[in-house]
Write a protein that holds these residues in place. Structure first.
Motif, short mmCIF file in Angstrom:
data_model
loop_
_atom_site.label_atom_id
_atom_site.label_comp_id
_atom_site.label_asym_id
_atom_site.label_seq_id
_atom_site.Cartn_x
_atom_site.Cartn_y
_atom_site.Cartn_z
N LYS A 1 0.53 8.11 6.73
CA LYS A 1 0.29 7.56 5.89
C LYS A 1 -0.61 6.54 4.84
O LYS A 1 -0.40 6.26 3.75
N SER A 2 -0.54 5.64 5.51
CA SER A 2 -2.09 5.03 4.90
C SER A 2 -3.04 5.38 4.70
O SER A 2 -3.64 4.98 3.22
N THR A 3 -3.52 6.41 4.81
CA THR A 3 -4.86 7.55 4.61
C THR A 3 -4.15 8.10 2.68
O THR A 3 -4.97 7.69 1.84
N MET B 1 3.11 0.01 -0.61
CA MET B 1 3.91 -0.02 0.03
C MET B 1 3.49 -0.64 1.05
O MET B 1 4.38 0.38 1.11
N ASP B 2 2.63 -0.50 2.80
CA ASP B 2 2.55 -0.34 4.03
C ASP B 2 3.25 -0.93 4.35
O ASP B 2 3.30 -2.56 4.69
N GLU B 3 4.52 -0.47 4.90
CA GLU B 3 4.89 -1.17 5.78
C GLU B 3 5.53 -2.73 5.26
O GLU B 3 5.48 -3.56 6.64
N PRO B 4 5.66 -3.07 4.32
CA PRO B 4 5.53 -4.31 3.58
C PRO B 4 6.87 -5.28 4.06
O PRO B 4 6.57 -6.21 4.58
#
Ligand code: ADP
Ligand code: MG
Length: 356
Positions: free
Chosen positions: A39-41, A157-160
């Protein structure tokens, strides 16, 4: 509305391979999936921090990447606002200065206005404070404000809310909702929480091991057993959407289609729609008409699916909305459960939790 179309392939030296293609629908899309699924990738490829071996990324009418054409928009030209779980605010600068850092107004048709961002996120009283004196929720609001002030065309947004406890999560979620409503800004967010996905997202992409596992509307995707493949240990969470609620005598009632659900006391009847959460293990299934029980809630439904796990069986019941019930393998045999069977779901009012 399709604001993002994404198709990329990449292999890390570690051997991990990612091959992902999706198009978004609606304004807010959630990326969901176990840790390490990529996901972050995906976010790094959109923001330009990582250039995939092959790929095409289009944002609105603009290409950000097209390896066939040897085109890659440099990071600094991409109008992408990013918010991470552990926000890096500058500790030696006030909130005010942190917010103005990276603010872009030039050559932008409709820049985000400083005062409006401060109002919507209620940052006014925090402006002279330093990040170390802020709570986790306040820091996330500042981070969100800073991302907006760069006048992005998309918010990533990455796991905000990953580092926040449940109550704080709900508060930050309410701010996110305000931001999306105010600016109609396309948003892609990585989340682990089924509740936040259902509340905020119009579109859901479930990833696993560098691939897309399923795509669709959150209620449909989360209501199917495909997404259970990775939630085996926790199981699904039941979230019933209540559009209509009222008080009758001394009871609070919510409507699920034509059926009524007795709710715990509500603070505010005007906050609609809201969600009611219960666990599959809180449900009792009955195949007969039941009377004389203290359990207040009897919802009639039809069995849609049986998912047999090693020690329990998850039963998907359509009561107008999806409800998952957990039973033992013995109970499944004794009740002779099968797809299409009419059942009654019994649910204690006390086991219901109002989420908003
Ligand atoms: P998620 O965000 O879904 O938890 P990530 O996108 O962070 O997953 O990581 C997916 C996989 O890619 C992991 O196995 C991770 O080790 C690997 N990976 C991520 N970034 C790099 C990198 N820069 N170099 C090598 N491997 C990486
Ligand atoms: Mg990640």
């Amino acid at each position: 509305m399709n604001f993002l179309s994404f198709q990329c392939q990449h292999q890390f030296s570690s051997g991990f391979e990612i091959d992902v293609a999706f198009k978004t629908e609606g304004l807010v899309t959630s990326l969901f999936g176990p840790s390490g699924s990529g996901k972050s990738t995906v976010l790094a490829m959109i923001s330009g921090l990582l250039s995939p071996t092959f790929g095409k990324i289009r944002l609105g009418s603009k290409w950000l990447l097209d390896t066939d054409q040897r085109f890659c928009e440099p990071v600094e030209n991409r109008r992408v606002g990013v918010v991470f779980q552990d926000q890096l605010l500058f500790p030696h600068m006030t909130v005010n200065v942190n917010l103005r850092f990276g603010q872009k107004n030039e050559n932008i048709k409709k820049p985000f206005e400083f005062n409006r961002v401060v109002d919507v996120l209620e940052l006014g009283s925090l402006l002279d404070r330093y990040p170390n004196n802020l709570s986790g929720g306040e820091r996330q609001r500042v981070a969100l404000g800073r991302a907006l002030l760069s006048s992005p065309e998309i918010l990533l947004m990455d796991e905000p809310m990953g580092a926040l406890d449940d109550n704080l999560k709900l508060r930050v979620l309410a701010y996110l909702e305000r931001v999306v409503n105010e600016w109609k800004i396309p948003t892609l967010f990585v989340s682990h929480g089924q509740a936040e996905v259902r509340r905020l997202a119009d579109w859901l992409i479930v990833m696993k091991k560098g691939k897309v596992l399923s795509v669709g509307k959150p209620d449909q995707v989360l209501g199917s057993s495909t997404s259970l493949a990775w939630t085996n240990s926790v199981g699904p969470v039941n979230l019933l959407r209540i559009e209509i609620a009222y008080k009758r005598d001394d009871c609070w009632i919510g409507k699920i289609g034509v059926q009524e659900l007795n709710l715990p006391p509500l603070k505010d009847l005007n906050l609609k729609p809201f969600y009611v959460r219960c666990l599959p293990s809180d449900l009792t299934l009955s195949v007969q008409d039941v009377q004389g029980l203290s359990t207040r809630n009897h919802l009639d439904g039809i069995v849609q699916e049986l998912v047999e796990l090693s020690d329990r069986v998850l039963v998907r019941v359509d009561v107008g909305q999806t409800l998952w019930a957990e039973v033992t393998p013995q109970a499944m045999r004794e009740l002779k459960l099968y797809r299409g069977l009419s059942v009654t779901c019994l649910l204690k009012t006390r086991s219901l939790k109002i989420l908003w």
